[in-house]
Design a protein around this motif. Structure first.
Motif, short mmCIF file in Angstrom:
data_model
loop_
_atom_site.label_atom_id
_atom_site.label_comp_id
_atom_site.label_asym_id
_atom_site.label_seq_id
_atom_site.Cartn_x
_atom_site.Cartn_y
_atom_site.Cartn_z
N ILE A 141 0.84 -1.20 0.00
CA ILE A 141 0.00 0.00 0.00
C ILE A 141 0.88 1.25 0.00
CG2 ILE A 141 -1.71 1.30 1.31
CD1 ILE A 141 -2.79 -1.38 2.33
N VAL A 142 1.94 1.21 0.81
CA VAL A 142 2.87 2.35 0.86
C VAL A 142 3.52 2.57 -0.50
CG1 VAL A 142 5.03 3.19 1.86
CG2 VAL A 142 3.33 2.09 3.32
N LEU A 143 3.94 1.47 -1.13
CA LEU A 143 4.62 1.59 -2.42
C LEU A 143 3.69 2.12 -3.50
CD1 LEU A 143 7.18 1.09 -4.06
CD2 LEU A 143 6.33 -1.22 -4.51
N VAL A 144 2.47 1.59 -3.55
CA VAL A 144 1.52 2.04 -4.56
C VAL A 144 1.17 3.51 -4.37
CG1 VAL A 144 -0.85 1.77 -5.38
CG2 VAL A 144 0.56 -0.25 -4.98
N THR A 145 1.00 3.90 -3.10
CA THR A 145 0.67 5.30 -2.80
C THR A 145 1.79 6.23 -3.19
OG1 THR A 145 -0.71 4.57 -0.94
CG2 THR A 145 -0.07 6.90 -1.01
N SER A 146 3.01 5.82 -2.88
CA SER A 146 4.16 6.69 -3.15
C SER A 146 4.55 6.73 -4.61
CB SER A 146 5.36 6.25 -2.31
OG SER A 146 5.74 4.92 -2.65
N THR A 147 4.14 5.71 -5.38
CA THR A 147 4.47 5.70 -6.80
C THR A 147 3.85 6.87 -7.53
OG1 THR A 147 4.70 3.29 -6.82
CG2 THR A 147 4.34 4.36 -8.93
N GLY A 148 2.62 7.18 -7.17
CA GLY A 148 1.96 8.32 -7.81
C GLY A 148 2.59 9.64 -7.46
N VAL A 149 3.26 9.71 -6.31
CA VAL A 149 3.89 10.95 -5.87
C VAL A 149 5.12 11.28 -6.72
CG1 VAL A 149 4.92 12.13 -3.88
CG2 VAL A 149 3.02 10.55 -3.57
N TYR A 150 5.63 10.27 -7.43
CA TYR A 150 6.78 10.51 -8.29
C TYR A 150 6.49 11.62 -9.29
CZ TYR A 150 10.58 9.63 -11.58
OH TYR A 150 11.68 9.75 -12.39
N TYR A 151 5.23 11.72 -9.68
CA TYR A 151 4.84 12.73 -10.68
C TYR A 151 4.22 13.95 -10.01
CZ TYR A 151 5.50 8.71 -13.69
OH TYR A 151 6.03 7.62 -14.33
N HIS A 152 4.34 14.07 -8.69
CA HIS A 152 3.76 15.20 -7.96
C HIS A 152 4.59 16.45 -8.23
CE1 HIS A 152 1.89 17.42 -4.70
NE2 HIS A 152 1.03 16.43 -4.57
N THR A 153 3.93 17.55 -8.30
CA THR A 153 4.63 18.80 -8.60
C THR A 153 5.29 19.41 -7.38
OG1 THR A 153 2.55 20.00 -8.26
CG2 THR A 153 3.08 19.34 -10.52
N ASN A 154 4.91 18.95 -6.21
CA ASN A 154 5.48 19.50 -4.99
C ASN A 154 6.75 18.73 -4.63
OD1 ASN A 154 6.06 20.31 -2.35
ND2 ASN A 154 3.90 20.63 -1.86
N ALA A 155 7.90 19.38 -4.80
CA ALA A 155 9.18 18.72 -4.54
C ALA A 155 9.35 18.36 -3.07
CB ALA A 155 10.33 19.62 -5.00
N THR A 156 8.78 19.17 -2.18
CA THR A 156 8.89 18.91 -0.74
C THR A 156 8.19 17.61 -0.37
OG1 THR A 156 8.95 21.29 -0.31
CG2 THR A 156 8.45 19.84 1.55
N VAL A 157 7.01 17.40 -0.94
CA VAL A 157 6.26 16.17 -0.67
C VAL A 157 7.03 14.97 -1.21
CG1 VAL A 157 4.12 14.93 -1.13
CG2 VAL A 157 4.06 17.38 -0.67
N MET A 158 7.61 15.10 -2.39
CA MET A 158 8.36 14.00 -2.98
C MET A 158 9.52 13.58 -2.09
SD MET A 158 8.55 15.06 -7.01
CE MET A 158 9.69 13.73 -7.32
N LYS A 159 10.25 14.56 -1.57
CA LYS A 159 11.39 14.24 -0.71
C LYS A 159 10.93 13.66 0.63
CE LYS A 159 14.42 17.77 -2.73
NZ LYS A 159 15.19 19.01 -2.48
N GLY A 160 9.77 14.15 1.10
CA GLY A 160 9.27 13.72 2.40
C GLY A 160 8.91 12.25 2.48
N ILE A 161 8.41 11.67 1.38
CA ILE A 161 7.99 10.26 1.42
C ILE A 161 8.92 9.35 0.61
CG2 ILE A 161 5.59 10.99 1.62
CD1 ILE A 161 5.21 9.91 -1.24
N ALA A 162 9.99 9.88 0.09
CA ALA A 162 10.91 9.08 -0.73
C ALA A 162 11.48 7.91 0.06
CB ALA A 162 12.04 9.96 -1.25
N HIS A 163 11.78 8.13 1.35
CA HIS A 163 12.37 7.05 2.14
C HIS A 163 11.38 5.92 2.40
CE1 HIS A 163 10.46 9.71 5.07
NE2 HIS A 163 10.39 8.69 5.89
N PHE A 164 10.06 6.23 2.42
CA PHE A 164 9.06 5.18 2.56
C PHE A 164 9.06 4.26 1.34
CE2 PHE A 164 7.13 8.30 5.54
CZ PHE A 164 7.05 7.48 6.64
N ARG A 165 9.18 4.87 0.18
CA ARG A 165 9.20 4.09 -1.05
C ARG A 165 10.44 3.20 -1.11
NH1 ARG A 165 10.49 4.81 -6.65
NH2 ARG A 165 8.88 3.87 -7.98
N LYS A 166 11.57 3.74 -0.69
CA LYS A 166 12.80 2.95 -0.68
C LYS A 166 12.70 1.80 0.32
CE LYS A 166 15.63 6.95 -1.95
NZ LYS A 166 16.67 7.91 -1.49
N ALA A 167 12.13 2.10 1.48
CA ALA A 167 11.98 1.06 2.51
C ALA A 167 11.08 -0.06 2.01
CB ALA A 167 11.41 1.67 3.79
#
Length: 372
Positions: A141-167
């Motif tokens: 669920i975390v991975l699927v949710t964070s995958t869509g954030v890859y295309y998010h325009t907010n760079a701060t949000v992208m950096k904030g959840i990047a470690h969840f996707r890696k984990a």
């Protein structure tokens, strides 16, 4: 003068009509054939009283991959559509989770067959494995949710959840490898005396594990016969396991777990490495090439499914207790036994009463005769 900046590196690269249309169509056809095969096996077995849920799960993976490469096809023809791009990436991230769980499940059944006293339902090992399955789904669920954030325009949000996707990707790599240590532990840990004497149930009526063979429902015992084999004289709860190793074909069964684990671990590790590269990286590394995606997703998963179908995992890793109907039939059989015992007691009571009445009558007749 404005200079356009190259697009960042992306796993699977950006689609090209001449390559991705052909590749996606071939993958869709291959997964469709396997979907039909898995459903045929599932329904054929079910009609014979042999319910093997993993065959249905393998069918589900094929359908998910059909959607995956359909989205890739749509992404190829509509590269500027952000929604299609996100959907394609989400389906690429998901799907393979089914193979992880099934392979761990098969290895768990091998461990249970070797150590029934340690892996019975309700044991520590059993509960830990249940929690592990749940954790994999949570990370999905975390991975699927964070995958869509890859295309998010907010760079701060992208950096904030990047470690969840890696984990999540690291966790999936561990999950892909997990069957190997479970199998190793199953045979490295010596069997205790309890393991050797613990009552177990297995589908002893399965004659072989290859070809087009399907269990003959006429050779399957009734629920009463099946459960009475162990229950008589033993108060311990029997464990439902796969057939013991002394029936042969153990090496093939283990290979059907270890080889897919190696393939899936490598494929997942490549995707994990891709998730750790910087989103700002503009130079395309080897693991982001288009052919890498088709090898790590399509070819890896197709090879695992084909190996499981040809290796007949539906026979090798089947346990009778998969179908809850077994418990219902056993309970009904037990009730019939109790009723039969009650009827026998009632009949005996009636006979005793009849004998008593006859005795009283004879006494009365004997007492009147002298007076007459």
């Amino acid at each position: 003068m404005l200079v356009s900046r190259p697009a960042p590196a992306l796993f699977g690269d950006y689609p090209l009509r001449k390559d991705d249309i052909a590749g996606s169509v071939i993958c869709i056809v291959c997964f469709f054939v396997l979907a039909v095969t898995n459903m045929t096996i599932y329904r054929r077995n079910l009609a014979r009283g042999h319910k093997f849920v993993p065959s249905g799960a393998m069918f589900g993976l094929c359908m998910a991959r059909i959607v995956t490469f359909s989205m890739r096809l749509a992404y190829t023809t509509h590269p500027s559509n952000v929604n299609v791009t996100i959907a394609a990436s989400v389906f690429i991230a998901a799907g393979v989770i089914i193979l992880f769980i099934l392979n761990i499940l098969f290895s768990q059944r091998v461990f249970t067959a070797q150590h029934p006293s340690r892996a019975y339902v309700g044991s520590l090992f059993y509960n830990v494995m249940r929690m592990y399955y749940i954790s994999i789904i949570v990370f999905l669920i975390v991975l699927v949710t964070s995958t869509g954030v890859y295309y998010h325009t907010n760079a701060t949000v992208m950096k904030g959840i990047a470690h969840f996707r890696k984990a999540a990707m690291v966790y999936f790599t561990i999950a892909a490898f997990m069957p190997i240590p479970i199998i190793t532990a199953a045979y490295a840990i010596p069997q205790s005396e309890q393991d050797k004497t613990w009552p177990v149930h297995y589908a002893h009526w399965i004659a072989k594990y290859s070809g087009l063979y399907s269990p003959d429902p006429r050779s399957m015992p009734s629920a009463t016969e099946f459960y009475s084999e162990v229950h008589e004289g033993d108060t311990r709860t029997p464990v439902h396991v796969i057939p013991p190793s002394d029936r042969g074909a153990r090496e093939v069964s283990l290979a059907l777990i270890i080889a897919p684990s190696v393939v899936l671990t490598f494929a997942t590790a490549v995707r994990t490495v891709s998730s750790f590269r910087s989103a700002e990286e503009i130079f395309k590394p080897w693991y982001d090439y288009r052919v890498t995606m088709y090898l790590c997703i399509a070819l890896a998963e197709l090879s695992v499914e084909i190996a499981w179908i040809l290796g007949r995992v539906d026979l090798r890793f089947y346990i009778p207790d998969n179908d809850k109907q077994w418990k219902k039939l056993a309970a009904a059989a037990d009730n019939e036994k109790i009723r039969a015992i009650d009827l026998d007691v009632d009949e005996e009571t009636e006979v005793e009463l009849e004998r008593a009445n006859r005795s009283v009558g004879e006494v009365e007749v004997g007492g009147k005769n002298p007076q007459g």
